[in-house]
Write an enzyme that holds these catalytic residues in place. Structure first.
Site, short mmCIF file in Angstrom:
data_model
loop_
_atom_site.label_atom_id
_atom_site.label_comp_id
_atom_site.label_asym_id
_atom_site.label_seq_id
_atom_site.Cartn_x
_atom_site.Cartn_y
_atom_site.Cartn_z
N GLU A 1 0.80 -1.23 0.00
CA GLU A 1 0.00 0.00 0.00
C GLU A 1 0.83 1.29 0.00
OE1 GLU A 1 -2.89 -0.49 3.15
OE2 GLU A 1 -3.59 -2.37 2.34
N GLU B 1 -5.74 -10.96 -2.17
CA GLU B 1 -6.64 -10.88 -1.00
C GLU B 1 -8.08 -10.85 -1.49
OE1 GLU B 1 -5.46 -7.74 1.71
OE2 GLU B 1 -3.35 -8.06 1.31
#
Ligand code: G3I
Length: 347
Positions: free
Chosen positions: A133, A238
């Site tokens: 991220e 994910e």
């Protein structure tokens, strides 16, 4: 026929697992994971706040159990995650007076953290989410995390270099969410190109894939293909699909528990209607078609197994009833599971 076996000519199929599984074998969950997946990643136990809660204090108990579980089942083991702004303890970034540490100190701490963790599992953990991220959709695309603020853009390449030095055979990934959003896609391409241009090892881009029923498929496909054209693998890292509406306003956890809130934002709390089961299936099937159409997609990992334990029951507020995964709360395969399997069985 387990999921992973069905898709073995396309990609690995993985599951994110937690200590409720690898510390307690022979459960329903254990049977599902062993029968359906050939890769595992740990939900929380390898994050920095768990591994090194205080400077120099390393806690490997759960991570050891996780790796042993993957080895016992002959799985491709993924470590998650080395450098992230979240779930990273403050001591990394500030001194005792509360001021930011210097660039040199933070780089040194990063190096020690990465080398100790990756080094411990050298040859046993096969791939690492090295940086998690780092991009945003605004401005120049760089997230203003402490890593960025203190070290600068170079923090990404340093993290990859340290990981590579600690285990030259491990695959290394850049991982992020909502990468179907054009600005985030472009920012990611910029970050990854920097690494490639400098000859730094990066094996793949991980697309987290925490989706909703209306997440735009064309945009996802555009990103999958754009990342593949950089010459790296594309990992779906994910995957889960929320069936709940996303609240547009900011809500506190307390509001989230109110009856008004639940009526508006937790409409399926008494059970998911069949029509929604089918919508979920269709979305999963469409996604899998995209993944199967791109050779560079080398792994598809679900963020969990049973709806019972999904993080989405608690996001963005606690105690909602979401249905994002392939097995229901009683560990029975859902319509979506059969839909994905049928994709291969029909061929
Ligand atoms: O284990 C403690 C428990 O002892 C305590 O009573 C409880 C009180 O809140 O907290 C428990 O820890 C929680 C942990 O999940 C285990 O359930 C943490 O508070 C909670 O913050 C943590 O959330 C995790 C989240 O990352 C943190 O950011 C989720 O499980 C995990 O699924 C989620 O995973 C992230 C990926 O790492 C990165 N991509 C996004 C994804 C979803 O947010």
């Amino acid at each position: 026929n387990g999921l992973a076996e069905l898709f073995q000519d396309h990609f690995k199929v993985g599951a994110a697992i937690s200590n409720r599984l690898y510390n307690a074998h022979n459960s329903d969950l254990d049977t599902i994971v062993r029968n359906n997946f050939n890769s595992v990643v740990a939900v929380n136990c390898m994050k920095s706040e768990r591994i090194q809660p205080d400077e120099g204090v390393f806690v490997f108990k759960d991570a050891d159990s996780f790796v042993k579980y993957g080895e016992a089942n002959d799985m491709f083991i993924v470590g998650h995650t080395l450098v992230w702004h979240s779930q990273a303890p403050d001591w990394f970034f500030v001194d005792e007076a509360g001021n930011n540490v210097s660039r040199e100190v933070l780089i040194d701490r990063m190096e020690k953290h990465i080398k100790t963790l990756v080094g411990r599992y050298k040859g046993r953990v096969h791939g690492w989410d090295v940086v998690n991220e780092a991009v945003v959709s605004e401005g120049d695309g760089w997230r203003r995390s402490k890593w960025y603020e203190i070290i600068g853009e170079e923090y990404v390449e340093l993290a990859f270099q340290f990981a590579h030095e600690a285990d030259p055979d491990a695959e290394l990934y850049y991982n992020d969410y909502n990468l179907y959003v054009p600005a985030r896609r472009e920012a990611t391409i910029k970050v990854v190109k920097r690494l490639l241009d400098k000859g730094i090892r990066i094996d793949g881009i991980g697309m987290q894939a925490h989706y909703l029923l209306d997440t735009p498929l064309e945009q996802i496909k555009t990103s999958v293909d754009a990342f593949a054209s950089l010459g790296v693998n594309v990992l779906v890292t994910e995957l889960d699909i929320s069936v709940l509406p996303f609240p547009n306003e900011n809500v506190s956890a307390d509001v989230g528990l109110s009856i008004e809130y639940k009526e508006k934002y937790d409409p399926y709390r008494n059970g998911l209607p069949n029509e929604m089961e089918q919508k979920l299936r269709d979305k999963y099937v469409d996604l899998f078609k995209i993944y199967m159409s791109q050779k560079a997609v080398s792994r598809v990992t679900f963020w969990g197994v049973s709806d019972r334990y999904s993080w989405k029951n608690n996001f963005p507020v606690k105690n909602r009833t979401d249905y994002p995964l392939l097995w229901d709360r009683e560990f029975k395969p859902k319509v979506a599971f059969h839909g994905i399997c049928d994709l291969m069985k029909k061929q």
